[in-house]
Design a protein around this motif. Structure first.
Motif, PDB file in Angstrom:
ATOM      1  N   MET A 146       0.890  -1.157  -0.264  1.00 26.84           N
ATOM      2  CA  MET A 146      -0.046  -0.011  -0.132  1.00 26.84           C
ATOM      3  C   MET A 146       0.868   1.375  -0.108  1.00 26.84           C
ATOM      4  O   MET A 146       0.531   2.235  -0.724  1.00 26.84           O
ATOM      5  CB  MET A 146      -0.745   0.027   1.160  1.00 26.84           C
ATOM      6  N   TYR A 147       1.681   1.333   0.876  1.00 22.85           N
ATOM      7  CA  TYR A 147       2.941   2.328   0.584  1.00 22.85           C
ATOM      8  C   TYR A 147       3.408   2.853  -0.500  1.00 22.85           C
ATOM      9  O   TYR A 147       3.541   4.022  -0.913  1.00 22.85           O
ATOM     10  CB  TYR A 147       3.889   2.214   2.002  1.00 22.85           C
ATOM     11  N   LEU A 148       3.870   1.715  -1.205  1.00 24.34           N
ATOM     12  CA  LEU A 148       4.456   1.669  -2.350  1.00 24.34           C
ATOM     13  C   LEU A 148       3.403   2.571  -3.572  1.00 24.34           C
ATOM     14  O   LEU A 148       3.688   3.202  -4.259  1.00 24.34           O
ATOM     15  CB  LEU A 148       4.932   0.434  -2.906  1.00 24.34           C
ATOM     16  N   GLU A 149       2.109   1.837  -3.521  1.00 24.06           N
ATOM     17  CA  GLU A 149       1.156   2.133  -4.494  1.00 24.06           C
ATOM     18  C   GLU A 149       0.969   3.781  -3.923  1.00 24.06           C
ATOM     19  O   GLU A 149       1.062   4.660  -5.113  1.00 24.06           O
ATOM     20  CB  GLU A 149       0.060   1.298  -4.377  1.00 24.06           C
ATOM     21  N   TRP A 150       0.513   3.971  -2.934  1.00 29.02           N
ATOM     22  CA  TRP A 150       0.248   5.536  -2.471  1.00 29.02           C
ATOM     23  C   TRP A 150       1.432   6.483  -3.016  1.00 29.02           C
ATOM     24  O   TRP A 150       1.016   7.468  -3.530  1.00 29.02           O
ATOM     25  CB  TRP A 150      -0.242   5.435  -1.226  1.00 29.02           C
ATOM     26  N   ASN A 151       2.743   5.961  -2.714  1.00 32.86           N
ATOM     27  CA  ASN A 151       3.747   6.895  -2.821  1.00 32.86           C
ATOM     28  C   ASN A 151       3.856   7.087  -4.452  1.00 32.86           C
ATOM     29  O   ASN A 151       4.131   8.063  -4.962  1.00 32.86           O
ATOM     30  CB  ASN A 151       5.038   6.608  -2.046  1.00 32.86           C
ATOM     31  N   LEU A 152       3.619   6.035  -5.165  1.00 27.25           N
ATOM     32  CA  LEU A 152       3.652   6.005  -6.658  1.00 27.25           C
ATOM     33  C   LEU A 152       2.618   7.018  -7.111  1.00 27.25           C
ATOM     34  O   LEU A 152       2.949   7.914  -8.313  1.00 27.25           O
ATOM     35  CB  LEU A 152       3.592   4.550  -7.342  1.00 27.25           C
ATOM     36  N   TYR A 153       1.495   6.945  -6.637  1.00 24.91           N
ATOM     37  CA  TYR A 153       0.410   7.976  -7.189  1.00 24.91           C
ATOM     38  C   TYR A 153       0.959   9.399  -6.974  1.00 24.91           C
ATOM     39  O   TYR A 153       0.793  10.052  -7.672  1.00 24.91           O
ATOM     40  CB  TYR A 153      -0.856   7.721  -6.375  1.00 24.91           C
ATOM     41  N   ASP A 154       1.289   9.463  -5.562  1.00 28.87           N
ATOM     42  CA  ASP A 154       2.101  10.932  -5.433  1.00 28.87           C
ATOM     43  C   ASP A 154       3.004  11.370  -6.448  1.00 28.87           C
ATOM     44  O   ASP A 154       2.963  12.387  -6.930  1.00 28.87           O
ATOM     45  CB  ASP A 154       2.840  10.996  -3.971  1.00 28.87           C
ATOM     46  N   TYR A 155       3.845  10.564  -6.999  1.00 29.25           N
ATOM     47  CA  TYR A 155       4.914  10.927  -7.766  1.00 29.25           C
ATOM     48  C   TYR A 155       4.322  11.285  -8.900  1.00 29.25           C
ATOM     49  O   TYR A 155       4.663  12.073  -9.639  1.00 29.25           O
ATOM     50  CB  TYR A 155       6.038   9.607  -7.750  1.00 29.25           C
ATOM     51  N   VAL A 156       3.520  10.363  -9.522  1.00 33.49           N
ATOM     52  CA  VAL A 156       2.815  10.335 -10.854  1.00 33.49           C
ATOM     53  C   VAL A 156       2.216  11.578 -11.064  1.00 33.49           C
ATOM     54  O   VAL A 156       2.248  12.207 -12.096  1.00 33.49           O
ATOM     55  CB  VAL A 156       2.026   8.908 -11.192  1.00 33.49           C
ATOM     56  N   PHE A 157       1.384  12.072 -10.009  1.00 32.64           N
ATOM     57  CA  PHE A 157       0.386  13.081 -10.110  1.00 32.64           C
ATOM     58  C   PHE A 157       1.039  14.430  -9.530  1.00 32.64           C
ATOM     59  O   PHE A 157       0.548  15.388 -10.236  1.00 32.64           O
ATOM     60  CB  PHE A 157      -0.911  12.784  -9.535  1.00 32.64           C
ATOM     61  N   ASP A 158       1.860  14.442  -8.670  1.00 27.13           N
ATOM     62  CA  ASP A 158       2.417  15.344  -8.269  1.00 27.13           C
ATOM     63  C   ASP A 158       3.812  15.971  -8.998  1.00 27.13           C
ATOM     64  O   ASP A 158       4.140  17.159  -9.221  1.00 27.13           O
ATOM     65  CB  ASP A 158       2.785  15.375  -6.666  1.00 27.13           C
ATOM     66  N   VAL A 159       4.487  14.916  -9.268  1.00 30.67           N
ATOM     67  CA  VAL A 159       5.994  15.242  -9.854  1.00 30.67           C
ATOM     68  C   VAL A 159       5.899  15.361 -11.446  1.00 30.67           C
ATOM     69  O   VAL A 159       6.354  16.164 -11.902  1.00 30.67           O
ATOM     70  CB  VAL A 159       7.025  14.035  -9.426  1.00 30.67           C
ATOM     71  N   GLU A 216      -4.675 -19.235 -22.340  1.00 29.34           N
ATOM     72  CA  GLU A 216      -5.013 -17.814 -22.337  1.00 29.34           C
ATOM     73  C   GLU A 216      -5.657 -17.241 -21.045  1.00 29.34           C
ATOM     74  O   GLU A 216      -6.235 -18.352 -20.532  1.00 29.34           O
ATOM     75  CB  GLU A 216      -6.382 -17.971 -23.313  1.00 29.34           C
ATOM     76  N   TYR A 217      -5.354 -16.217 -20.702  1.00 24.12           N
ATOM     77  CA  TYR A 217      -5.634 -15.658 -19.686  1.00 24.12           C
ATOM     78  C   TYR A 217      -6.334 -14.298 -19.744  1.00 24.12           C
ATOM     79  O   TYR A 217      -6.026 -13.548 -20.714  1.00 24.12           O
ATOM     80  CB  TYR A 217      -4.354 -15.242 -18.692  1.00 24.12           C
ATOM     81  N   ASP A 218      -7.331 -13.980 -19.023  1.00 26.72           N
ATOM     82  CA  ASP A 218      -7.863 -12.679 -18.990  1.00 26.72           C
ATOM     83  C   ASP A 218      -7.069 -11.671 -18.381  1.00 26.72           C
ATOM     84  O   ASP A 218      -6.410 -12.191 -17.267  1.00 26.72           O
ATOM     85  CB  ASP A 218      -9.250 -12.744 -18.385  1.00 26.72           C
ATOM     86  N   VAL A 219      -7.173 -10.352 -18.767  1.00 26.70           N
ATOM     87  CA  VAL A 219      -6.705  -9.238 -18.052  1.00 26.70           C
ATOM     88  C   VAL A 219      -7.409  -8.276 -17.575  1.00 26.70           C
ATOM     89  O   VAL A 219      -8.373  -7.711 -18.457  1.00 26.70           O
ATOM     90  CB  VAL A 219      -5.662  -8.773 -19.062  1.00 26.70           C
ATOM     91  N   THR A 220      -7.407  -7.913 -16.349  1.00 25.05           N
ATOM     92  CA  THR A 220      -8.174  -6.561 -15.987  1.00 25.05           C
ATOM     93  C   THR A 220      -7.484  -5.524 -16.010  1.00 25.05           C
ATOM     94  O   THR A 220      -6.308  -5.463 -15.554  1.00 25.05           O
ATOM     95  CB  THR A 220      -8.458  -6.933 -14.478  1.00 25.05           C
ATOM     96  N   ILE A 221      -7.828  -4.428 -16.555  1.00 27.97           N
ATOM     97  CA  ILE A 221      -7.340  -3.082 -16.831  1.00 27.97           C
ATOM     98  C   ILE A 221      -7.968  -2.185 -15.774  1.00 27.97           C
ATOM     99  O   ILE A 221      -9.091  -1.840 -15.216  1.00 27.97           O
ATOM    100  CB  ILE A 221      -7.696  -2.483 -18.204  1.00 27.97           C
ATOM    101  N   MET A 222      -7.089  -1.657 -14.724  1.00 27.33           N
ATOM    102  CA  MET A 222      -7.375  -0.992 -13.935  1.00 27.33           C
ATOM    103  C   MET A 222      -6.826   0.554 -13.962  1.00 27.33           C
ATOM    104  O   MET A 222      -5.727   0.576 -14.503  1.00 27.33           O
ATOM    105  CB  MET A 222      -7.134  -1.414 -12.386  1.00 27.33           C
ATOM    106  N   SER A 223      -7.235   1.796 -13.438  1.00 34.10           N
ATOM    107  CA  SER A 223      -6.549   3.128 -13.456  1.00 34.10           C
ATOM    108  C   SER A 223      -7.287   3.723 -12.053  1.00 34.10           C
ATOM    109  O   SER A 223      -8.041   3.537 -11.445  1.00 34.10           O
ATOM    110  CB  SER A 223      -7.093   3.663 -14.497  1.00 34.10           C
ATOM    111  N   ILE A 224      -6.499   4.913 -11.845  1.00 35.47           N
ATOM    112  CA  ILE A 224      -6.858   5.855 -11.013  1.00 35.47           C
ATOM    113  C   ILE A 224      -6.486   7.259 -11.825  1.00 35.47           C
ATOM    114  O   ILE A 224      -5.581   7.582 -12.348  1.00 35.47           O
ATOM    115  CB  ILE A 224      -6.091   5.720  -9.612  1.00 35.47           C
ATOM    116  N   ILE A 225      -7.399   8.196 -11.666  1.00 32.00           N
ATOM    117  CA  ILE A 225      -7.140   9.398 -12.272  1.00 32.00           C
ATOM    118  C   ILE A 225      -6.545  10.391 -10.779  1.00 32.00           C
ATOM    119  O   ILE A 225      -6.950  10.336  -9.812  1.00 32.00           O
ATOM    120  CB  ILE A 225      -8.218  10.073 -12.992  1.00 32.00           C
TER     121      ILE A 225
END
Length: 184
Positions: free
Chosen positions: A98-111, A153-162
């Motif tokens: 969770m810490y990695l994901e939230w920090n990545l969000y900060d980096y992508v959106f703020d930096v 064959e594998y199904d893939v789930t596409i996820m996102s956050i804005i």
């Protein structure tokens, strides 16, 4: 827990080969690669010179633990894809994820000032889908039979956050700051 993200260097390549070819990692990935030090050196050179990807070594308590990356950086569309894995099993935890994901969000959106961050997850990896949802990402769609590995064959789930969703959620999240090393 002391977590740092530093750029990958040549001394990391043997470790990355070991992790990335580990069946415990590859079973959740789109590919099952056969890697060599020669191919990894070329890969490292390519990512170091690229304007569309960024890779970091995840270091936990001074021990290399895994890889986190941003790929397909599109400054026109203001979006990118991302992924990570923790190769050192003893260092895996929900808190770290969770810490990695939230920090990545900060980096992508703020930096980087991007507007959308997306990722692909093999649909059978329900735990990671739930983790991303817990962190704020939403399922956009499922692509049937999108990945073929070993004739399966594998199904893939596409996820996102804005960015606007993350800005609303961020104040409700308590997490330690992780610095992303900027120099390549």
């Amino acid at each position: 827990m002391n977590v740092k993200l530093r750029r990958i260097n040549e001394d990391d390549l043997e470790r990355i080969i070991k992790w990335r070819m580990d069946t415990d990692i590859t079973k959740w990935m789109n590919t099952d690669p056969t890697l060599t030090i020669k191919t990894q050196k070329e890969w490292l050179k390519n990512i170091q010179n690229s304007q569309t990807v960024e890779y970091w070594m995840i270091v936990v308590n001074n021990q290399p633990a895994g890889i986190i990356n941003i790929t397909d950086i599109d400054k026109i569309k203001k979006e990118s894809s991302w992924g990570y894995y923790i190769g050192e099993k003893s260092l895996r935890s929900l808190q770290l994820a969770m810490y990695l994901e939230w920090n990545l969000y900060d980096y992508v959106f703020d930096v980087l000032k991007l507007k959308r961050l997306y990722n692909e997850v093999l649909s059978l990896n329900e735990g990671v889908i739930k983790l991303h949802q817990l962190c704020g990402s939403k399922v956009e769609k499922v692509i049937k039979n999108h990945v073929i590995k070993n004739n399966i064959e594998y199904d893939v789930t596409i996820m996102s956050i804005i960015d606007t969703v993350w800005k609303e959620l961020r104040s409700s999240k308590k997490y330690d700051f992780i610095k992303f090393e900027m120099e390549r």
